[in-house]
Each structure stands twice: as structure tokens, then as C-alpha cells.
Design an enzyme around this catalytic site. Structure first.
Site, PDB file in Angstrom:
ATOM      1  N   ASP A  92      -9.908  -4.514  -4.726  1.00 12.52           N
ATOM      2  CA  ASP A  92      -9.339  -3.674  -3.671  1.00 12.52           C
ATOM      3  C   ASP A  92     -10.188  -2.407  -3.526  1.00 12.52           C
ATOM      4  O   ASP A  92     -10.267  -1.601  -4.456  1.00 12.52           O
ATOM      5  CB  ASP A  92      -7.896  -3.310  -4.049  1.00 12.52           C
ATOM      6  CG  ASP A  92      -7.145  -2.613  -2.924  1.00 12.52           C
ATOM      7  OD1 ASP A  92      -7.780  -1.930  -2.104  1.00 12.52           O
ATOM      8  OD2 ASP A  92      -5.909  -2.745  -2.879  1.00 12.52           O
ATOM      9  N   HIS A  97      -7.911  -5.367  -0.202  1.00 12.28           N
ATOM     10  CA  HIS A  97      -6.695  -4.633   0.159  1.00 12.28           C
ATOM     11  C   HIS A  97      -5.944  -5.460   1.196  1.00 12.28           C
ATOM     12  O   HIS A  97      -5.928  -5.149   2.395  1.00 12.28           O
ATOM     13  CB  HIS A  97      -7.046  -3.245   0.691  1.00 12.28           C
ATOM     14  CG  HIS A  97      -5.875  -2.313   0.736  1.00 12.28           C
ATOM     15  ND1 HIS A  97      -5.144  -1.965  -0.377  1.00 12.28           N
ATOM     16  CD2 HIS A  97      -5.296  -1.647   1.784  1.00 12.28           C
ATOM     17  CE1 HIS A  97      -4.187  -1.128  -0.036  1.00 12.28           C
ATOM     18  NE2 HIS A  97      -4.246  -0.922   1.267  1.00 12.28           N
ATOM     19  N   SER A 143       0.826  -1.197   0.000  1.00 10.64           N
ATOM     20  CA  SER A 143       0.000   0.000   0.000  1.00 10.64           C
ATOM     21  C   SER A 143       0.873   1.265   0.000  1.00 10.64           C
ATOM     22  O   SER A 143       1.710   1.428  -0.890  1.00 10.64           O
ATOM     23  CB  SER A 143      -0.978  -0.047   1.183  1.00 10.64           C
ATOM     24  OG  SER A 143      -1.976   0.930   1.065  1.00 10.64           O
TER      25      SER A 143
END
Length: 222
Positions: free
Chosen positions: A169, A201, A115
Site C-alpha cells: 500500500d 491501496h 482508509s
């Protein structure tokens, strides 16, 4: 910022001949990924999972949390914290420099992240002036993408990159990953983008198997 600040370090079982530095996502700590990376790394590789400093994050109403840089918007074309990204990149480069100073060649170091941490890993690796062994980018995007190709360090034009993303996601949309992949495929020569069906995610066993194989290829036994 000290290069030893809140680093989770997992030492190798065999003689240390490679290093993996992996950066967590927003609000997490180095502990969040340390055990996972430890399970997929080669036995001779040290794993360093640093924790980002706490700072107010605009996107989260100004609340303080571990963050590599400020996040200003969810708009892919919106403003970015260029100064914060630059400061964080300098710190990651200092971590790389320290491993090299301690005897690990740059081409035996893999940089990666998830991320926000994955975005920083991409940014830091592409601007590093010594060739790295590889780059792992999970569920992320390329920060300050408009600065390329001018910002690309020639040393890492050929760095192997494994970029992974879940197709559902909800935090960092897969389309962001695809757009970044298009840029990376033009900038570099060994880029691979993999999309995982049904993954949000997060990570999943298939992604981690692919990452393990990638690490084994980038960091062969010596």
C-alpha cells in the site's frame, strides 16, 4: 449534520434483522463501496454507505473533497484533527443510535470502512457505549491512538475486529496498519490482522471473501 445526508442504502432481500454501516475513503462517496458490500453481506442485512461532507483537506493543498475529517500530514506521529474526528464520531454514533431506535439491536450492527473511513470506524466503534456485532477495518490506521486505553468503551472491548491491509500500500503504508494492529491486539480480545500480498491501496477478491466470512460469523441468521 443530518443522519440521512447522502446515505446510500441497500435494503435486505429477506426480513431486516441486521445492519452494516460502511464508510468510504478520502475523496470518495457512499456509492464507491455500496455495491461491493452488497455482494458480501448476508441477505437479511441492510447496508448503509454514507457520504462524508465536503471540506478543505490540508494534505491535498486545501482543496475541498468528501472527507470525514481534515488530514494534516502523512507522518504517522504528526498532528491530527482531533476536533474533526470527534465531530465525525458523533455523527457515526447518531447513525448507530438511529438503527437501534428502529429496532436493530447494537449487537446486530457491524461498522466498517476503508482508509480514512476505516480509521473513523475503528475510532467510533471503540468509543461506542453499546456492544457492536463486529468491526471491519480496510487499509487504515487507528486515529488518536495515544488516547487509549483510557478512551476505550468497556462495551466494545470484546468486539470482533477484522483488520486488513495490502503489503504494498503506497498511500497508507502497511506498517501503519501493523502499528495499529499492535495497539488493537492489546486493547481488545477478538482482533485479527490480515496482510494481502501484492495488494495496494485497494481491495481484492481474497480480502472480500474473508470479509464475507467475517460478516457471516458476526451476523448469523436469526
Amino acid at each position: 449534520m443530518s443522519t440521512h445526508l447522502n446515505n446510500v442504502v441497500i435494503n435486505p432481500k429477506d426480513k431486516h434483522s441486521a445492519t452494516i454501516i460502511f464508510l468510504h475513503g478520502l475523496g470518495d462517496t457512499g456509492h464507491g463501496w455500496a455495491s461491493t458490500i452488497a455482494q458480501i453481506k448476508p441477505s437479511f442485512a441492510k447496508c448503509i454507505c454514507p457520504t462524508a461532507p465536503r471540506m478543505p483537506v490540508t494534505l491535498n493543498g486545501g482543496f475541498e473533497m468528501p472527507s470525514w475529517f481534515d488530514l494534516l500530514t502523512l507522518d504517522a506521529s504528526g498532528p491530527e484533527d482531533a476536533n474533526g474526528i470527534r465531530r465525525a464520531t458523533e455523527w457515526i454514533h447518531s447513525l448507530l443510535d438511529e438503527e437501534i431506535k428502529n429496532g436493530i439491536p447494537s449487537n446486530r450492527i457491524v461498522l466498517g470502512g476503508f482508509s480514512q473511513g476505516g480509521g473513523l470506524a475503528l475510532h467510533a466503534a471503540l468509543r461506542y457505549q453499546q456492544p457492536l456485532a463486529g468491526l471491519l477495518a480496510f487499509s487504515c490506521w487507528l486515529p488518536l491512538h495515544k488516547e487509549y486505553p483510557a478512551a476505550l468503551a468497556e462495551a466494545n472491548k470484546n468486539v470482533p475486529i477484522l483488520q486488513c491491509h495490502g503489503d504494498i500500500d503506497p498511500i497508507v503504508p502497511c506498517q501503519w496498519g501493523r502499528l495499529s494492529a499492535e495497539i488493537l491486539s492489546r486493547l481488545t480480545t477478538k482482533h485479527e490482522f490480515k496482510v494481502y500480498k501484492g495488494m495496494m491501496h485497494s481491495s481484492n477478491p481474497e480480502e472480500l471473501r474473508d470479509a464475507r466470512d467475517f460478516l457471516a460469523k458476526c451476523l448469523p441468521s436469526v
